[in-house]
Design a protein around this motif. Structure first.
Motif, PDB file in Angstrom:
ATOM      1  N   LEU A   1       1.766   6.851  -6.884  1.00  0.00           N
ATOM      2  CA  LEU A   1       0.542   7.180  -7.761  1.00  0.00           C
ATOM      3  C   LEU A   1       0.800   8.990  -7.414  1.00  0.00           C
ATOM      4  N   THR A   2       1.750   9.006  -5.837  1.00  0.00           N
ATOM      5  CA  THR A   2       1.217  10.588  -5.910  1.00  0.00           C
ATOM      6  C   THR A   2       2.782  10.928  -6.074  1.00  0.00           C
TER       7      THR A   2
ATOM      8  N   LYS B   1       2.328   2.231  -3.223  1.00  0.00           N
ATOM      9  CA  LYS B   1       1.669   1.938  -4.250  1.00  0.00           C
ATOM     10  C   LYS B   1       1.474   3.496  -4.427  1.00  0.00           C
ATOM     11  N   LYS B   2       0.938   3.948  -3.210  1.00  0.00           N
ATOM     12  CA  LYS B   2       0.540   5.423  -2.481  1.00  0.00           C
ATOM     13  C   LYS B   2       2.087   6.829  -2.981  1.00  0.00           C
ATOM     14  N   GLU B   3       3.181   6.162  -2.935  1.00  0.00           N
ATOM     15  CA  GLU B   3       3.934   6.996  -3.565  1.00  0.00           C
ATOM     16  C   GLU B   3       4.454   7.223  -4.611  1.00  0.00           C
TER      17      GLU B   3
ATOM     18  N   ARG C   1       0.638  -1.087  -0.143  1.00  0.00           N
ATOM     19  CA  ARG C   1      -0.228  -0.002   0.212  1.00  0.00           C
ATOM     20  C   ARG C   1       1.259   1.479  -0.049  1.00  0.00           C
ATOM     21  N   ASP C   2       1.761   1.628   0.666  1.00  0.00           N
ATOM     22  CA  ASP C   2       3.093   2.448   0.797  1.00  0.00           C
ATOM     23  C   ASP C   2       3.676   2.240  -0.718  1.00  0.00           C
TER      24      ASP C   2
END
Length: 86
Positions: free
Chosen positions: A68-69, A64-66, A61-62
């Motif tokens: 996409l950011t 993917k979040k990074e 999750r981390d």
């Protein structure tokens, strides 16, 4: 012991950004695929016990979040050369 998931997810996008940006239109490349594979392996190793693999899921999750950011930032600032390395 291997480096922590937070160290790995910070560099995951940086390692594959060029390949992702220059892919064919029909190709899909996920820089976080390694984290996904580790999650699946953990589930297999632990007979599907999701609680045992929560660290792997969080690392994915981390990542993917990074990713996409960074993609959003790069699209918002296409002329900013530092956006590719952040």
């Amino acid at each position: 012991m291997a480096s922590s998931p937070s160290d790995e997810d910070k560099t995951a996008w940086g390692k594959v950004e060029k390949k992702f940006e220059h892919k064919n239109a029909s190709e899909y490349y996920d820089p976080c695929q390694a984290f996904a594979e580790r999650s699946i392996k953990c589930l297999r190793r632990n007979a599907g016990d999701r609680d045992m693999c929560s660290d792997y899921f969080q690392a994915y999750r981390d990542c993917k979040k990074e990713w996409l950011t960074q993609r959003k930032f790069a699209k918002a600032n296409p002329s900013d050369p530092s956006s590719a390395k952040s």
